[in-house]
Design a protein around this motif. Structure first.
Motif: not given
Length: 76
Positions: A50-57
């Motif tokens: 599942v895509w997550s914005p976590y660690d998505s700079h």
């Protein structure tokens, strides 16, 4: 039976029974949508990414830009 009559009865159900009702409704809706084997679509103990914005700079940078733009347009 109408939805307004049904909802109070659903609220009285146990947690397990509520899950069974949800399972029934999802299976029924999937049949209506033409997805006959919903239970075969997902396997027990399988890992589904599942895509997550976590660690998505990049996402964080874009969100910060949008917030700054909104702040400037709200102030002006």
């Amino acid at each position: 039976m109408s939805v307004t009559e049904l909802l109070p009865n659903l609220q009285k159900l146990s947690r397990a029974d509520k899950f069974l009702v949800m399972q029934f409704l999802v299976a029924d809706l999937s049949k209506e949508e033409g997805i006959e084997n919903l239970s075969e679509s997902f396997q027990n103990n399988a890992v589904y990414p599942v895509w997550s914005p976590y660690d998505s700079h990049q996402a964080a940078h874009q969100l910060m830009q949008l917030l700054e733009e909104d702040s400037v347009s709200s102030a002006g």
